[in-house]
Write a protein that holds these residues in place. Structure first.
Motif, PDB file in Angstrom:
ATOM      1  N   ILE A   1       1.049  -0.967  -0.021  1.00 52.44           N
ATOM      2  CA  ILE A   1       0.348   0.115   0.042  1.00 52.44           C
ATOM      3  C   ILE A   1       0.988   1.468  -0.286  1.00 52.44           C
ATOM      4  O   ILE A   1       1.784   1.187   0.415  1.00 52.44           O
ATOM      5  N   TRP A   2       0.417   2.317  -0.933  1.00 53.54           N
ATOM      6  CA  TRP A   2       1.155   3.271  -0.704  1.00 53.54           C
ATOM      7  C   TRP A   2       0.749   4.305   0.426  1.00 53.54           C
ATOM      8  O   TRP A   2      -0.018   4.883   1.216  1.00 53.54           O
ATOM      9  N   PHE A   3       2.324   4.993   0.818  1.00 49.73           N
ATOM     10  CA  PHE A   3       2.759   5.621   2.454  1.00 49.73           C
ATOM     11  C   PHE A   3       2.369   7.026   1.666  1.00 49.73           C
ATOM     12  O   PHE A   3       2.105   7.582   1.839  1.00 49.73           O
ATOM     13  N   LYS A   4       3.669   6.870   1.093  1.00 48.83           N
ATOM     14  CA  LYS A   4       4.179   8.956   0.280  1.00 48.83           C
ATOM     15  C   LYS A   4       4.864   7.977  -0.969  1.00 48.83           C
ATOM     16  O   LYS A   4       5.136   7.713  -1.488  1.00 48.83           O
ATOM     17  N   VAL A   5       4.011   9.487  -1.517  1.00 52.95           N
ATOM     18  CA  VAL A   5       4.467   9.341  -3.052  1.00 52.95           C
ATOM     19  C   VAL A   5       5.486  10.759  -3.165  1.00 52.95           C
ATOM     20  O   VAL A   5       5.194  11.467  -2.251  1.00 52.95           O
ATOM     21  N   ALA A   6       5.845  10.792  -4.336  1.00 51.41           N
ATOM     22  CA  ALA A   6       6.216  11.923  -5.014  1.00 51.41           C
ATOM     23  C   ALA A   6       6.797  12.414  -6.470  1.00 51.41           C
ATOM     24  O   ALA A   6       6.777  11.426  -6.918  1.00 51.41           O
ATOM     25  N   HIS A   7       6.479  14.020  -6.501  1.00 48.02           N
ATOM     26  CA  HIS A   7       6.450  13.869  -7.752  1.00 48.02           C
ATOM     27  C   HIS A   7       7.472  14.701  -8.088  1.00 48.02           C
ATOM     28  O   HIS A   7       8.445  15.060  -7.509  1.00 48.02           O
ATOM     29  N   LYS A   8       8.227  14.078  -9.432  1.00 40.02           N
ATOM     30  CA  LYS A   8       9.666  14.087  -9.916  1.00 40.02           C
ATOM     31  C   LYS A   8       9.698  15.029 -11.578  1.00 40.02           C
ATOM     32  O   LYS A   8      10.650  14.484 -11.746  1.00 40.02           O
TER      33      LYS A   8
ATOM     34  N   PRO B   1       9.649  18.417 -25.470  1.00 43.92           N
ATOM     35  CA  PRO B   1       9.950  18.409 -27.295  1.00 43.92           C
ATOM     36  C   PRO B   1       8.397  19.192 -27.614  1.00 43.92           C
ATOM     37  O   PRO B   1       7.861  18.970 -27.390  1.00 43.92           O
ATOM     38  N   ALA B   2       8.843  20.067 -28.628  1.00 44.98           N
ATOM     39  CA  ALA B   2       7.790  20.870 -29.132  1.00 44.98           C
ATOM     40  C   ALA B   2       7.082  19.853 -30.139  1.00 44.98           C
ATOM     41  O   ALA B   2       7.454  19.456 -30.031  1.00 44.98           O
ATOM     42  N   GLY B   3       5.600  20.415 -29.684  1.00 46.22           N
ATOM     43  CA  GLY B   3       4.884  19.331 -30.631  1.00 46.22           C
ATOM     44  C   GLY B   3       4.524  18.276 -30.018  1.00 46.22           C
ATOM     45  O   GLY B   3       3.323  17.916 -30.557  1.00 46.22           O
ATOM     46  N   GLY B   4       5.164  18.079 -29.393  1.00 47.56           N
ATOM     47  CA  GLY B   4       5.077  16.233 -28.502  1.00 47.56           C
ATOM     48  C   GLY B   4       3.441  16.486 -27.668  1.00 47.56           C
ATOM     49  O   GLY B   4       3.189  17.695 -27.150  1.00 47.56           O
ATOM     50  N   GLU B   5       2.983  14.934 -27.573  1.00 42.76           N
ATOM     51  CA  GLU B   5       2.504  15.156 -26.209  1.00 42.76           C
ATOM     52  C   GLU B   5       2.890  15.796 -24.368  1.00 42.76           C
ATOM     53  O   GLU B   5       3.960  15.656 -24.726  1.00 42.76           O
ATOM     54  N   LYS B   6       2.315  15.944 -23.753  1.00 40.33           N
ATOM     55  CA  LYS B   6       2.515  16.513 -22.621  1.00 40.33           C
ATOM     56  C   LYS B   6       3.065  15.308 -22.465  1.00 40.33           C
ATOM     57  O   LYS B   6       1.234  13.780 -22.041  1.00 40.33           O
ATOM     58  N   PRO B   7       4.134  14.707 -21.746  1.00 39.42           N
ATOM     59  CA  PRO B   7       4.091  13.105 -21.271  1.00 39.42           C
ATOM     60  C   PRO B   7       3.566  13.263 -19.884  1.00 39.42           C
ATOM     61  O   PRO B   7       3.203  14.559 -18.799  1.00 39.42           O
ATOM     62  N   PRO B   8       3.310  11.780 -18.973  1.00 42.47           N
ATOM     63  CA  PRO B   8       2.725  11.712 -17.392  1.00 42.47           C
ATOM     64  C   PRO B   8       3.970  12.372 -16.661  1.00 42.47           C
ATOM     65  O   PRO B   8       5.179  12.587 -16.795  1.00 42.47           O
ATOM     66  N   VAL B   9       3.146  12.231 -15.629  1.00 38.16           N
ATOM     67  CA  VAL B   9       4.186  12.683 -14.576  1.00 38.16           C
ATOM     68  C   VAL B   9       5.291  12.409 -13.885  1.00 38.16           C
ATOM     69  O   VAL B   9       4.408  10.632 -13.845  1.00 38.16           O
TER      70      VAL B   9
ATOM     71  N   LEU C   1       2.343  23.244  -3.188  1.00 35.79           N
ATOM     72  CA  LEU C   1       2.458  21.889  -3.690  1.00 35.79           C
ATOM     73  C   LEU C   1       1.066  21.781  -4.285  1.00 35.79           C
ATOM     74  O   LEU C   1       0.987  20.738  -4.900  1.00 35.79           O
ATOM     75  N   ASP C   2       0.463  22.636  -4.346  1.00 37.16           N
ATOM     76  CA  ASP C   2      -2.029  22.512  -5.071  1.00 37.16           C
ATOM     77  C   ASP C   2      -0.716  21.472  -6.067  1.00 37.16           C
ATOM     78  O   ASP C   2      -2.478  20.109  -6.087  1.00 37.16           O
ATOM     79  N   GLU C   3      -0.908  22.427  -7.174  1.00 37.67           N
ATOM     80  CA  GLU C   3      -0.770  21.801  -8.517  1.00 37.67           C
ATOM     81  C   GLU C   3       0.393  20.020  -8.340  1.00 37.67           C
ATOM     82  O   GLU C   3      -0.087  19.553  -9.328  1.00 37.67           O
ATOM     83  N   LEU C   4       1.027  19.980  -7.820  1.00 39.61           N
ATOM     84  CA  LEU C   4       1.701  19.121  -7.642  1.00 39.61           C
ATOM     85  C   LEU C   4       1.466  17.982  -7.479  1.00 39.61           C
ATOM     86  O   LEU C   4       0.644  17.132  -8.290  1.00 39.61           O
ATOM     87  N   THR C   5       0.178  17.633  -6.446  1.00 34.38           N
ATOM     88  CA  THR C   5      -0.697  17.051  -6.120  1.00 34.38           C
ATOM     89  C   THR C   5      -2.049  16.695  -5.995  1.00 34.38           C
ATOM     90  O   THR C   5      -2.345  15.378  -6.886  1.00 34.38           O
ATOM     91  N   THR C   6      -2.487  17.673  -7.841  1.00 38.38           N
ATOM     92  CA  THR C   6      -3.371  17.496  -8.760  1.00 38.38           C
ATOM     93  C   THR C   6      -2.658  16.496  -9.374  1.00 38.38           C
ATOM     94  O   THR C   6      -3.322  16.033  -9.938  1.00 38.38           O
ATOM     95  N   GLU C   7      -1.857  16.823 -10.198  1.00 36.10           N
ATOM     96  CA  GLU C   7      -1.291  15.828 -10.750  1.00 36.10           C
ATOM     97  C   GLU C   7      -0.749  15.048 -10.794  1.00 36.10           C
ATOM     98  O   GLU C   7      -1.023  13.320 -11.258  1.00 36.10           O
ATOM     99  N   LEU C   8      -0.799  14.467  -9.510  1.00 36.75           N
ATOM    100  CA  LEU C   8      -0.674  12.867  -9.134  1.00 36.75           C
ATOM    101  C   LEU C   8      -1.833  12.236  -9.373  1.00 36.75           C
ATOM    102  O   LEU C   8      -1.526  10.805  -9.424  1.00 36.75           O
TER     103      LEU C   8
END
Length: 430
Positions: free
Chosen positions: A123-130, A290-298, A355-362
């Motif tokens: 079970i995930w306890f702690k996660v990180a946005h990198k 890269p320009a023109g590419g899709e936004k990659p996963p976080v 960190l609000d935006e980072l939490t949302t992106e997770l």
């Protein structure tokens, strides 16, 4: 686990006061944290209704879970930092199924297809946005989402006097793997998603670690890292600069403008700024693609709670208590407010506004830290595997006495590709 490792762990248990407790004994919890993080975790344990003893196993945690040499060295519960350990067949056989309320993308990471849906081994306890680049106000372009524009901006700033464009804590190998992973996600997210799963008969020529996308990734890194004047003190200094110091280079000393770093850069920024600097707004932007590419996963990482079967149900009870809504709502508040802790649990309080935006992106499209899933010759920490290859690559392209010529950069890319391909052909480490 060798004799020295076993003695280290057993000494840790003795120092933690394992003996002399009640008949069942305290719950033994192995972690890899130390210092500030370990103290935060101990604060949470005060609320558990049974005695516990927590000890830092450090790099020995894999051996501790896989090859315990004595019952006293076997933890009842462990919090593991590398997903590869939960995916290891030998370790999974020792783990008790758990019940998790994690969201699906995360729950699937600790589930194996051949096992029943309810058979989660962590079970995930702690996660990180990198996937973040941090900077002070006015020290970065407004919307540098484009990799080429970002490189161009860094080149222009490197030619000026004053702070250097970037700081990189290259002394920590994981910092370089985060760079590699973020760039590869932008270049080829599909390849990224299968590099940790080599086919049984090995990669075919031109695929896997020999794929053109890996080459493009290394070429992009070489293009940026080799810019003269990019780093404070140059590449040689970066090789002895650790993660914390790279954050201070930007936010305490002003030696550099930007630093690519996970969310847990925030407590360092917050803790070491002067009173005057605290009035400045801390800013960050998504790691450029890269320009023109899709936004990659976080790019994400995290720590998973596992319960050993030898502990019976008490390990399972603890794991589910630690990751349940009560702990999330009431016990994690201080850690979350201090920074360095992102939770998947919807009962957990909101993080700091920075960190609000980072939490949302997770909650969106994520890709798990590749280096934490690698096995065989590519696995391992400092001095081993992918960490070693990227450290040697950084040394060649960024830390030479003079700027490398194009043919030298090309040779460095080819050499790194050769090492990665060779290491990917070796078996799982024991």
């Amino acid at each position: 686990m060798n004799r020295r490792q076993a003695l280290t762990v057993l000494s840790g248990l003795a120092a933690a006061g394992l003996s002399g407790c009640d008949e069942e004994g305290p719950l033994r919890i192995a972690v890899v944290w130390s210092g500030w993080e370990l103290n935060r975790f101990r604060d949470i344990l005060k609320w558990y209704d049974r005695p516990t003893v927590v000890y830092s196993a450090g790099d020995n945690i894999a051996a501790l879970l896989k090859n315990p040499v004595a019952s006293a060295s076997t933890p009842d519960v462990a919090i593991v930092p590398r997903l590869e350990l939960v995916e290891d067949d030998d370790i999974r056989a020792r783990l008790k199924p758990l019940t998790s309320f994690d969201p699906l993308p995360w729950k699937n990471l600790v589930r194996q297809e051949q096992e029943p849906d309810t058979s989660l081994k962590g079970i995930w306890f702690k996660v990180a946005h990198k996937s973040r680049v941090w900077h002070r106000p006015g020290t970065a372009p407004a919307l540098p989402t484009d990799w080429a524009e970002w490189v161009k901006e860094c080149r222009i700033r490197a030619g000026r006097t004053g702070p250097r464009p970037l700081s990189i804590g290259a002394a920590d190998g994981w910092v370089l793997t985060d760079w590699f992973e973020n760039v590869l996600l932008g270049v080829d997210a599909e390849l990224y998603g299968r590099l940790h799963l080599p086919p049984p008969d090995g990669w075919r020529p031109g695929d896997g670690w020999g794929h053109e996308s890996v080459k493009e990734t290394l070429t992009r890194l070489a293009e940026l890292w080799s810019i003269p004047g990019l780093l404070p003190g140059g590449g040689r200094r970066a090789l002895i600069t650790q993660f914390h110091d790279s954050i201070l280079d930007v936010f305490r000393y002003g030696h550099a403008d930007m630093v690519a770093a996970p969310d847990f850069a925030w407590p360092v920024i917050k803790g070491y700024r002067t009173e005057e600097q605290e009035r400045e707004q801390v800013m960050s932007f998504r790691f450029p693609w890269p320009a023109g590419g899709e936004k990659p996963p976080v790019l994400v990482g995290g720590d998973v709670v596992v319960a050993l079967t030898a502990a019976g149900d008490r390990g399972k009870r603890f794991a589910e208590w630690l990751t349940g809504p009560d702990v999330a709502r009431n016990r994690l508040k201080d850690w979350i407010e201090a920074g360095g802790f992102l939770s998947l649990n919807e009962s957990a309080p909101l993080s700091h506004t920075a960190l609000d935006e980072l939490t949302t992106e997770l909650r969106g499209d994520i890709a798990f830290d590749l280096s934490d899933r690698l096995t065989g010759g590519l696995a391992g920490g400092d001095g081993r595997g992918l960490w070693r290859v990227l450290t040697e690559f950084f040394t060649v392209v960024a830390a030479g006495g003079r700027p490398p010529r194009p043919e030298q950069l090309k040779r460095a890319v080819d050499d790194a590709m050769g090492m990665l391909t060779a290491l990917s052909g070796t078996g799982r480490t024991s």
